[in-house]
Design an enzyme around this catalytic site. Sequence first.
Site, PDB file in Angstrom:
ATOM      1  N   HIS A  85      48.390 -13.878  83.712  1.00 15.71           N
ATOM      2  CA  HIS A  85      47.963 -13.885  85.450  1.00 15.71           C
ATOM      3  C   HIS A  85      48.452 -12.022  86.018  1.00 15.71           C
ATOM      4  O   HIS A  85      49.393 -11.207  85.581  1.00 15.71           O
ATOM      5  CB  HIS A  85      47.745 -14.140  86.485  1.00 15.71           C
ATOM      6  CG  HIS A  85      48.265 -16.456  86.229  1.00 15.71           C
ATOM      7  ND1 HIS A  85      48.135 -16.854  85.981  1.00 15.71           N
ATOM      8  CD2 HIS A  85      46.904 -16.418  86.941  1.00 15.71           C
ATOM      9  CE1 HIS A  85      47.809 -17.469  86.280  1.00 15.71           C
ATOM     10  NE2 HIS A  85      46.607 -17.946  87.137  1.00 15.71           N
ATOM     11  N   ASP A 107      48.199 -18.591  79.409  1.00 13.24           N
ATOM     12  CA  ASP A 107      47.697 -18.457  80.243  1.00 13.24           C
ATOM     13  C   ASP A 107      48.684 -17.410  81.146  1.00 13.24           C
ATOM     14  O   ASP A 107      49.728 -16.981  80.348  1.00 13.24           O
ATOM     15  CB  ASP A 107      48.644 -20.157  80.938  1.00 13.24           C
ATOM     16  CG  ASP A 107      48.030 -19.817  82.451  1.00 13.24           C
ATOM     17  OD1 ASP A 107      46.472 -18.870  82.883  1.00 13.24           O
ATOM     18  OD2 ASP A 107      48.442 -20.352  83.336  1.00 13.24           O
ATOM     19  N   CYS A 109      48.778 -20.780  87.977  1.00 11.95           N
ATOM     20  CA  CYS A 109      48.540 -19.066  88.845  1.00 11.95           C
ATOM     21  C   CYS A 109      48.413 -19.629  90.568  1.00 11.95           C
ATOM     22  O   CYS A 109      49.166 -18.498  91.352  1.00 11.95           O
ATOM     23  CB  CYS A 109      46.975 -18.946  89.331  1.00 11.95           C
ATOM     24  SG  CYS A 109      45.389 -20.211  88.886  1.00 11.95           S
ATOM     25  N   HIS A 156      43.142 -14.260  85.728  1.00 13.06           N
ATOM     26  CA  HIS A 156      43.417 -15.134  85.859  1.00 13.06           C
ATOM     27  C   HIS A 156      42.677 -14.869  83.445  1.00 13.06           C
ATOM     28  O   HIS A 156      41.290 -15.114  84.079  1.00 13.06           O
ATOM     29  CB  HIS A 156      42.594 -16.816  85.610  1.00 13.06           C
ATOM     30  CG  HIS A 156      43.010 -17.201  87.168  1.00 13.06           C
ATOM     31  ND1 HIS A 156      43.696 -17.463  88.003  1.00 13.06           N
ATOM     32  CD2 HIS A 156      42.012 -16.086  88.262  1.00 13.06           C
ATOM     33  CE1 HIS A 156      43.472 -18.034  88.764  1.00 13.06           C
ATOM     34  NE2 HIS A 156      42.813 -16.926  89.377  1.00 13.06           N
ATOM     35  N   LYS A 195      33.896 -15.472  86.220  1.00 15.11           N
ATOM     36  CA  LYS A 195      34.660 -15.756  85.388  1.00 15.11           C
ATOM     37  C   LYS A 195      33.392 -15.154  84.278  1.00 15.11           C
ATOM     38  O   LYS A 195      32.638 -15.781  84.268  1.00 15.11           O
ATOM     39  CB  LYS A 195      35.240 -16.501  85.715  1.00 15.11           C
ATOM     40  CG  LYS A 195      34.084 -18.046  84.546  1.00 15.11           C
ATOM     41  CD  LYS A 195      34.967 -19.826  84.593  1.00 15.11           C
ATOM     42  CE  LYS A 195      34.152 -20.682  85.105  1.00 15.11           C
ATOM     43  NZ  LYS A 195      34.181 -21.593  84.279  1.00 15.11           N
ATOM     44  N   ARG A 214      46.906 -32.726  82.723  1.00 14.91           N
ATOM     45  CA  ARG A 214      45.605 -32.957  83.418  1.00 14.91           C
ATOM     46  C   ARG A 214      45.147 -34.150  83.964  1.00 14.91           C
ATOM     47  O   ARG A 214      44.880 -35.181  82.318  1.00 14.91           O
ATOM     48  CB  ARG A 214      44.530 -31.665  83.228  1.00 14.91           C
ATOM     49  CG  ARG A 214      44.598 -30.201  83.302  1.00 14.91           C
ATOM     50  CD  ARG A 214      43.139 -29.509  82.894  1.00 14.91           C
ATOM     51  NE  ARG A 214      44.593 -27.882  83.870  1.00 14.91           N
ATOM     52  CZ  ARG A 214      43.149 -27.046  83.521  1.00 14.91           C
ATOM     53  NH1 ARG A 214      42.244 -26.768  82.923  1.00 14.91           N
ATOM     54  NH2 ARG A 214      43.601 -25.747  83.472  1.00 14.91           N
ATOM     55  N   GLN A 226      48.839 -23.342  77.318  1.00 17.45           N
ATOM     56  CA  GLN A 226      48.215 -22.262  77.268  1.00 17.45           C
ATOM     57  C   GLN A 226      48.878 -20.788  76.704  1.00 17.45           C
ATOM     58  O   GLN A 226      49.793 -20.834  77.813  1.00 17.45           O
ATOM     59  CB  GLN A 226      47.554 -22.380  78.571  1.00 17.45           C
ATOM     60  CG  GLN A 226      46.482 -23.576  78.698  1.00 17.45           C
ATOM     61  CD  GLN A 226      45.445 -23.001  79.938  1.00 17.45           C
ATOM     62  OE1 GLN A 226      45.902 -22.763  81.312  1.00 17.45           O
ATOM     63  NE2 GLN A 226      43.921 -23.590  79.883  1.00 17.45           N
TER      64      GLN A 226
END
Length: 787
Positions: free
Chosen positions: A460, A458, A409, A635, A546, A438, A456
Amino acid sequence: MEKVERVTEALKKATIGGDEKKKAKKEKKAAPAADASAGPLEMNPPPSFIQERIDLFDRLYKEQQEELASRPREDITITMPDGTIKVGKSYETTPAEIAKGISNSLLKRTVVARIDGETLWDLERPLEKSCKLELLDFNDDQGKFVFWHSSAHILGEACERRFGCSLCIGPPVDNGFYYEMALPEGAAVQSTDWAPLENIVSKVVKEKQPFQRLEMSKEDLLKMFAYNKYKQHIIKDKIADGTRTTVYRNGPLIDLCRGPHVPDTGRIEAFAIMKNSSSYFLGDANNDSLQRIYGVSFPDKKQMAAHKKFLEEAAKRDHRLIGKQQELFYFEECSPGSAMWLPHGMRIHNAIMDYIKEEYWARGYDEVMTPNMFNVSLWEQSGHLAHYKEDMFILDVDKEQFGLKPMNCPAHAMMFRHRERSHKELPLRLADFGVLHRNEASGALSGLTRVRRFQQDDAHIFCREDQIKEEVADLFDFMRKFYGILGLTFKLKLSTRPDKFLGEIETWDRAEARLKEALDDFAASDKDGGVSWELNPGDGAFYGPKIDIAVLDCLNRPWQCATIQLDFQQPQNFSLEYQTGEAVQKGETKAAVEEPAPPPPEAEVEKDKDGKEKKKPLLIKKALSPGCARPVMIHRAMAGSIERFTAILAEHFAGKWPFWMSPRQVIVIPVGMGFLDYAKEVAALLKKEKFYADVDSSGNTLQKKIRNGQLAQYNFVFVVGDDEMRNRKVNIRYRDDTSTQARDVPFDLDEAIEKLRQLKSDRGMYNPFPHVAEAKKEEKKEDEVKA
């Protein structure tokens, strides 16, 4: 029991991991010295701290009861979920009395009460004011956790009575509970301790020990647990001076605990220890090594039997086992938590990615790529460093600190702001499959479900506030389609503002209201009968509320995968803005994009408490430029971690991958070596169509070849012989239709390839050769008539 152990939930950031073989060898060496079940069941006499603890409890509990008795009794109204009003007295009427007044069976089923939709309340604890009352049983998630938390206390009592140990923590977890402890002289729990502990638990259950709640001051708590350095640490660290908290007593056990609990130990009718392991105090490898015992419990023995059967089925589906059997992935000690994807595993990985990319194309996403490593100033700007530093890999490079990115992000925010943006560009949807890292604790690593290196799906979305509803609706449609083709169902939860959050409460309220509206619309419009949603208070991200999506597999197990997060904070942190198209008032000018401020004179350089120069911010936040507005940042992920999603699918399908993502789609088997060339020709044509096809050229019998193909989970077995070769046909067996497992009628090769092409395009899970099965049925009928 070995199967059960494989599926018991991995220790959450605390279990010592890494060297199971050495641990097993040590246990084997120690075995001759101790069959723990051969010794005394309990310590006799019991440790002296137990009676000292009880004496202090009894005195303070008496004082508490006298104080409660002196409080004024007033009429209160108790509103039940159906709207019924019950009348009671404050500090007298208990939820248990209300339940019993309705029926004895309701009281027996009820585990705990919930007050005003938020606060859990002991059934035997008197109500203090008018309220809304819900009676929760074991089937409710919160009821289940209270039941398992109470069971952990029973396990703790058994451990104290057997070992004289110092208890640490004993929480409920997703599949039961555990208790963590330090045994005298650093001793270890052995598997031969399980049966004696369960024996003590049986005694505790039969005694129906009541759970008693007592509020205590920090000073009294330190006295009560003076013998236990771990409880001392928790009390000093977690309880503020001058405040009070609670302990609960059942039998001789008194434990620091917020509660609530079941009324008495007799509610735990079925109890089993599942495993034991080592752990570190507070999950820190620098702290003492402790012992941890896992258990599970149920209100009756039937549920326990069903649970053990479920665990056996889950063990067969364990993705680590399937990954080994099918050669999909493995791990090397030189890179813990980072999967080594083998060729067949990458086929599955790429199939998932290809589907998502197709959806991105259809839904207007733009794929981008961002660096793996950023200066920590970026993470300070985004707020992640303050909230997420312990989970990041921080590196020293050129006398600067850098962090491997754990999420995309902040990079996408920088990408949005690298030039001026117009309202005409919104919504801007940026997708990134970049590698993330991570810093998970070594003991928490578990196959593909908990890793350190992952990717991911992922993305945005930067949009206007008035576009939020439409964007979230499209995400729901994406999610329903994606999960639908895989046969997965899902549950939705709205997670709201946590205790530690960034931004203004008014902004949070506005964001939560937008998501609630989108959830309500989705629940009302769903064609399959509606997907309801639940409120999950206080569990939002630090930057915004979320929607958490729990995917349910074929065993009805929930898995956290997709997420939709609304973020008003990052656009402020990075001063993101877009031109609204509204006319700028005369005299106003657009502010220039800010640059890092020039360093102040040496005398004015700001320093931290250690005398070191404070790092300059990456960007200086600025007010909105005239004629501009802040975008909202959404997100979102559908699969979440591709690694974790692959593990979920492996267990959901039990290794029987649907054709479009299968790493082994067709095995071509010649009935004899004379037909090997034709088998290779068939395989070559299939590979030309980008199907994964292999030829069994071994010297095994035909039946063994077919059996091996079935065990390897090929979707289709193509058998070829003389008739097939002369007529360019194939004899087809379909893995997922038992009616085609025997030898069937030949099928035209070109038509077979076309049907496979359509099956892959549809991403279907159907039999593309139904008439083959029908022909077999007709053949069977003719045989029966002749007979």
